[in-house]
Design a protein around this motif. Sequence first.
Motif, PDB file in Angstrom:
ATOM      1  N   ALA A 252       0.856  -1.201   0.000  1.00  0.00           N
ATOM      2  CA  ALA A 252       0.000   0.000   0.000  1.00  0.00           C
ATOM      3  C   ALA A 252       0.887   1.244   0.000  1.00  0.00           C
ATOM      4  O   ALA A 252       1.941   1.259   0.637  1.00  0.00           O
ATOM      5  CB  ALA A 252      -0.877  -0.010   1.239  1.00  0.00           C
ATOM      6  N   GLY A 253       0.468   2.249  -0.729  1.00  0.00           N
ATOM      7  CA  GLY A 253       1.204   3.522  -0.716  1.00  0.00           C
ATOM      8  C   GLY A 253       2.275   3.619  -1.773  1.00  0.00           C
ATOM      9  O   GLY A 253       2.816   4.705  -2.008  1.00  0.00           O
ATOM     10  N   GLN A 254       2.603   2.491  -2.427  1.00  0.00           N
ATOM     11  CA  GLN A 254       3.629   2.580  -3.471  1.00  0.00           C
ATOM     12  C   GLN A 254       3.043   3.260  -4.705  1.00  0.00           C
ATOM     13  O   GLN A 254       1.919   2.958  -5.104  1.00  0.00           O
ATOM     14  CB  GLN A 254       4.114   1.177  -3.878  1.00  0.00           C
ATOM     15  CG  GLN A 254       5.110   0.598  -2.896  1.00  0.00           C
ATOM     16  CD  GLN A 254       5.554  -0.813  -3.277  1.00  0.00           C
ATOM     17  OE1 GLN A 254       4.769  -1.604  -3.801  1.00  0.00           O
ATOM     18  NE2 GLN A 254       6.798  -1.132  -2.989  1.00  0.00           N
ATOM     19  N   LEU A 255       3.814   4.167  -5.272  1.00  0.00           N
ATOM     20  CA  LEU A 255       3.365   4.852  -6.488  1.00  0.00           C
ATOM     21  C   LEU A 255       3.855   4.077  -7.710  1.00  0.00           C
ATOM     22  O   LEU A 255       5.032   3.711  -7.784  1.00  0.00           O
ATOM     23  CB  LEU A 255       3.940   6.273  -6.530  1.00  0.00           C
ATOM     24  CG  LEU A 255       3.718   7.034  -7.849  1.00  0.00           C
ATOM     25  CD1 LEU A 255       2.237   7.326  -8.081  1.00  0.00           C
ATOM     26  CD2 LEU A 255       4.527   8.321  -7.871  1.00  0.00           C
ATOM     27  N   ILE A 256       2.940   3.823  -8.633  1.00  0.00           N
ATOM     28  CA  ILE A 256       3.315   3.144  -9.880  1.00  0.00           C
ATOM     29  C   ILE A 256       3.512   4.195 -10.970  1.00  0.00           C
ATOM     30  O   ILE A 256       2.623   5.020 -11.216  1.00  0.00           O
ATOM     31  CB  ILE A 256       2.202   2.164 -10.337  1.00  0.00           C
ATOM     32  CG1 ILE A 256       1.840   1.169  -9.231  1.00  0.00           C
ATOM     33  CG2 ILE A 256       2.610   1.457 -11.623  1.00  0.00           C
ATOM     34  CD1 ILE A 256       2.932   0.220  -8.831  1.00  0.00           C
ATOM     35  N   VAL A 257       4.660   4.165 -11.601  1.00  0.00           N
ATOM     36  CA  VAL A 257       4.928   5.057 -12.740  1.00  0.00           C
ATOM     37  C   VAL A 257       5.196   4.165 -13.951  1.00  0.00           C
ATOM     38  O   VAL A 257       6.139   3.366 -13.943  1.00  0.00           O
ATOM     39  CB  VAL A 257       6.167   5.952 -12.478  1.00  0.00           C
ATOM     40  CG1 VAL A 257       6.488   6.784 -13.716  1.00  0.00           C
ATOM     41  CG2 VAL A 257       5.934   6.861 -11.276  1.00  0.00           C
ATOM     42  N   SER A 258       4.355   4.273 -14.963  1.00  0.00           N
ATOM     43  CA  SER A 258       4.577   3.479 -16.175  1.00  0.00           C
ATOM     44  C   SER A 258       5.168   4.344 -17.269  1.00  0.00           C
ATOM     45  O   SER A 258       4.678   5.447 -17.524  1.00  0.00           O
ATOM     46  CB  SER A 258       3.254   2.888 -16.676  1.00  0.00           C
ATOM     47  OG  SER A 258       3.438   2.365 -17.989  1.00  0.00           O
TER      48      SER A 258
END
Length: 272
Positions: free
Chosen positions: A89-95
């Motif tokens: 939880a709380g991890q930011l995903i950058v694609s």
Amino acid sequence: MSTTRIAFIGAGNMAASLIGGLRAQGVPASHIRASDPGAEQRAKVAAEHGIEVVESNAEAVRDADVVVLATKPQVMKAVCEALAPSLSAGQLIVSIAAGIPSASLARWLGVDSIVRCMPNTPALLGEGASGLYATAAVSAEQRQQAEQLLSAVGIALWLDEEKQIDAVTAVSGSGPAYFFLLMEAMTAAGEKLGLAPDVAARLTLQTALGAARMAVASDVGPDELRRRVTSPNGTTEAAIKSFQGNAFESLVEQALQAADNRSAELAEQLGQ
Ligand SMILES: NC(=O)C1=CN([C@@H]2O[C@H](COP(=O)(O)OP(=O)(O)OC[C@H]3O[C@@H](n4cnc5c(N)ncnc54)[C@H](O)[C@@H]3O)[C@@H](O)[C@H]2O)C=CC1
Ligand SMILES: O=C(O)[C@@H]1CCC=N1
């Protein structure tokens, strides 16, 4: 940025450019981890950038604040579905993948906070250009994290609509390749006009660098800078007339449209 831990899933060309740019900006090696299935690629990126590159994607994301998805669009669904149970939880995903919509990533990962961005390879030298789009679930702090990540390696501009990522891909994501193509063509033409290959290549590269630096530094646009090179009835005018007589602008427009279309097509084919 100094305390943010970043994991790169896929350590190929674009990831290596971003990692190189971040390292050059002083981000400690201990704050960057990457994963890649290729043993040679792992060894290369680890040696070049002094970071840990592991085989397991699950291991790469452990303790990361930001997870950068940097595999080819074609494997993104499988990568995301396998990675989903390992995210916290709380991890930011950058694609950074071309084409793949945030809604598809959200569905595959079971995560709502997604930033889609389109960087380009000059990030390696801190001269990158990125467009970013954040889903509604991305917090202000996460937006800042994403912006810091990309602005560490060049300019980073927010977009209002996700669809605009296709246009960014066409302009700046793929853009370095267009300039390289022009450099290749000018070098080859210079050789045909009688210059030694290395002379033609060096003159072309320095001219590209000089023109880009002038355009960035100048308070007038490229159109005016072009006019200043073009003497009436002179050599530049002859060349520009030849370009325009062969529909140069229309050629560029068609090429960028093709890239934009391909980005939308990837979304259609691979976003299901
Ligand atoms: N190369 C460029 O100029 C730009 C690329 N992009 C995007 O970046 C992404 C990567 O592109 P490139 O770096 O050019 O490709 P690449 O092929 O150099 O890198 C992809 C890496 O992913 C690794 N990989 C494959 N399967 C994997 C898995 N299951 N788990 C982890 N890693 C895996 C590959 O071994 C490879 O090293 C693409 O989605 C592309 O659309 C975006 C902007 C510019
Ligand atoms: O060619 C591609 O699909 C990727 C995206 C932008 C640059 N390289």
